[in-house]
Design an enzyme around this catalytic site. Structure first.
Site, mmCIF file in Angstrom:
data_model
loop_
_atom_site.group_PDB
_atom_site.id
_atom_site.type_symbol
_atom_site.label_atom_id
_atom_site.label_comp_id
_atom_site.label_asym_id
_atom_site.label_seq_id
_atom_site.Cartn_x
_atom_site.Cartn_y
_atom_site.Cartn_z
ATOM 1 N N VAL A 32 0.166 8.070 2.340
ATOM 2 C CA VAL A 32 0.727 8.374 4.058
ATOM 3 C C VAL A 32 2.133 8.681 3.998
ATOM 4 O O VAL A 32 2.676 9.137 4.780
ATOM 5 C CB VAL A 32 0.100 7.145 4.811
ATOM 6 C CG1 VAL A 32 0.770 5.831 4.326
ATOM 7 C CG2 VAL A 32 0.157 7.484 6.170
ATOM 8 N N ASP A 33 2.930 7.803 3.027
ATOM 9 C CA ASP A 33 4.350 7.891 2.945
ATOM 10 C C ASP A 33 4.865 9.541 2.629
ATOM 11 O O ASP A 33 5.738 9.867 3.490
ATOM 12 C CB ASP A 33 4.934 6.936 1.701
ATOM 13 C CG ASP A 33 6.341 6.754 1.727
ATOM 14 O OD1 ASP A 33 7.063 6.966 2.734
ATOM 15 O OD2 ASP A 33 6.668 6.128 0.742
ATOM 16 N N SER A 116 -1.554 -0.808 1.809
ATOM 17 C CA SER A 116 -1.751 -1.142 0.558
ATOM 18 C C SER A 116 -3.280 -0.576 0.088
ATOM 19 O O SER A 116 -3.734 -0.973 -1.075
ATOM 20 C CB SER A 116 -1.691 -2.616 0.238
ATOM 21 O OG SER A 116 -0.343 -2.996 0.220
ATOM 22 N N GLY A 118 -4.552 2.403 -0.462
ATOM 23 C CA GLY A 118 -4.599 3.473 -1.219
ATOM 24 C C GLY A 118 -4.041 3.349 -2.672
ATOM 25 O O GLY A 118 -4.806 2.432 -3.575
HETATM 26 N N1 AR6 Z 1 -2.606 9.327 7.983
HETATM 27 C C1 AR6 Z 1 -3.423 8.185 7.988
HETATM 28 N N2 AR6 Z 1 -3.981 7.404 6.924
HETATM 29 C C2 AR6 Z 1 -3.422 7.883 5.696
HETATM 30 C C3 AR6 Z 1 -2.994 9.171 5.803
HETATM 31 C C4 AR6 Z 1 -2.525 9.886 6.698
HETATM 32 N N3 AR6 Z 1 -1.842 11.076 6.631
HETATM 33 N N4 AR6 Z 1 -2.613 9.602 4.151
HETATM 34 C C5 AR6 Z 1 -3.358 8.428 3.373
HETATM 35 N N5 AR6 Z 1 -3.844 7.514 4.349
HETATM 36 P P1 AR6 Z 1 -1.432 4.782 0.500
HETATM 37 P P2 AR6 Z 1 -0.441 2.195 -0.228
HETATM 38 C C6 AR6 Z 1 -4.180 6.203 4.168
HETATM 39 O O1 AR6 Z 1 -1.678 5.115 -0.792
HETATM 40 O O2 AR6 Z 1 -1.679 1.731 -0.629
HETATM 41 C C7 AR6 Z 1 3.060 5.917 -1.726
HETATM 42 O O3 AR6 Z 1 3.486 6.432 -3.048
HETATM 43 C C8 AR6 Z 1 -4.972 5.937 2.702
HETATM 44 O O4 AR6 Z 1 -6.316 6.630 2.679
HETATM 45 O O5 AR6 Z 1 -0.758 5.803 1.377
HETATM 46 O O6 AR6 Z 1 0.231 1.252 0.773
HETATM 47 C C9 AR6 Z 1 4.116 4.688 -1.155
HETATM 48 O O7 AR6 Z 1 5.603 5.230 -1.528
HETATM 49 C C10 AR6 Z 1 -4.984 4.539 2.669
HETATM 50 O O8 AR6 Z 1 -6.381 4.171 3.106
HETATM 51 O O9 AR6 Z 1 -0.286 3.595 0.616
HETATM 52 C C11 AR6 Z 1 4.249 3.430 -2.185
HETATM 53 O O10 AR6 Z 1 4.651 3.899 -3.414
HETATM 54 C C12 AR6 Z 1 -3.942 4.088 3.241
HETATM 55 O O11 AR6 Z 1 -3.329 5.191 4.173
HETATM 56 C C13 AR6 Z 1 2.551 3.433 -2.142
HETATM 57 O O12 AR6 Z 1 1.979 4.720 -2.056
HETATM 58 C C14 AR6 Z 1 -2.656 3.466 2.487
HETATM 59 O O13 AR6 Z 1 -2.567 4.429 1.373
HETATM 60 C C15 AR6 Z 1 1.854 2.494 -1.230
HETATM 61 O O14 AR6 Z 1 0.721 2.602 -1.433
#
Ligand code: AR6
Length: 167
Positions: A32-33, A116, A118
Site C-alpha cells: 500500500v505504501d 502490518s 501484507g
Molecule cells: N489499498 C488498500 N490496501 C492495500 C493496497 C491498496 N492499494 N495495497 C495493498 N493493500 P502492506 P505492511 C493491503 O504489505 O504489511 C512496504 O514495503 C495489503 O493487502 O502494504 O504494513 C512498506 O514500505 C495488506 O492487507 O504493508 C513497509 O516496508 C495491507 O494493505 C512494509 O511494506 C498492508 O500490506 C509494510 O508492510
C-alpha cells in the site's frame, strides 16, 4: 461516529486522510505504501524525506499531493515475529496514534489499510481485532473524527472486517 468496512484501493478514497502502512524511513516501499507514493507523486517522497523517519507505532502527517485524500497519515506497523515481541501493543499504537494525529488536525474522515498484514506478516484476524477494538474505544472520545473506513484489499479481509463489525 461510524466505523465501517470498505473494499477496494485506498488511493481512490476522497477522505480527509488515508493512513499509509509505511516503513520507518518514510521513503516509500511496496504494498500500500508503494501504491500511495505512486498515486501521490514524487512530491510525497520529497516531503517525507524531511520528516526524519518514524518509529514503529508512531504516526506522521503529510499532504495528500496527487491523491484525492487531503492528507496522508504515515504509520509504521510492527513486523510479525510470532506475537510475543510486543507486536500487539505496537499495532494498537499505530491505530491510536493515527487517530490522535487526525484529531490534532481536526480531520473528520479517515481510511485505514490493514497495517502490518501484507509484507510485515501480521495474522489477519488478530490484526483486525486490534484495529476494531482500538478504533471503537478511540472514536468514543473523538471530537472531530466522525467516520473511519477499514479498507479490505482482498475479499477475505473485507469479510473479516464485516464479521467483526457486526459482532
Ligand atoms: N489499498 C488498500 N490496501 C492495500 C493496497 C491498496 N492499494 N495495497 C495493498 N493493500 P502492506 P505492511 C493491503 O504489505 O504489511 C512496504 O514495503 C495489503 O493487502 O502494504 O504494513 C512498506 O514500505 C495488506 O492487507 O504493508 C513497509 O516496508 C495491507 O494493505 C512494509 O511494506 C498492508 O500490506 C509494510 O508492510
Amino acid at each position: 461516529m461510524t466505523l465501517r468496512a470498505w473494499r477496494g484501493d485506498i488511493t481512490a478514497l476522497a477522505v480527509d486522510a488515508v493512513v499509509n502502512a509505511a516503513n520507518s524511513s518514510l521513503l516509500g516501499g511496496g504494498g500500500v505504501d508503494g501504491a500511495i507514493h505512486r498515486a501521490a507523486g514524487p512530491q510525497l517522497r520529497e516531503y517525507c524525506s524531511k520528516l526524519g523517519g518514524c518509529a514503529v507505532g508512531e504516526a506522521r502527517l503529510s499532504p495528500g499531493f496527487g491523491l484525492p485524500a487531503r492528507y496522508i497519515i504515515h504509520t509504521v506497523g510492527p513486523i510479525w515475529r510470532g506475537g510475543a515481541q510486543g507486536e500487539p501493543e505496537q499495532l494498537a499504537a499505530c491505530y491510536r496514534n493515527s487517530l490522535a494525529l487526525a484529531e490534532q488536525h481536526q480531520l473528520q474522515s479517515l481510511a485505514f489499510p490493514a497495517i502490518s498484514c501484507g509484507i510485515y506478516g501480521y495474522p489477519l484476524e488478530a490484526a483486525a481485532r486490534i484495529a476494531v477494538s482500538e478504533l471503537r474505544s478511540g472514536l468514543g472520545a473523538a471530537a472531530h473524527v466522525r467516520e473511519v473506513l477499514l479498507v479490505g484489499f482482498s475479499a477475505e479481509q473485507d469479510e473479516l472486517y464485516r464479521r467483526l463489525l457486526d459482532a
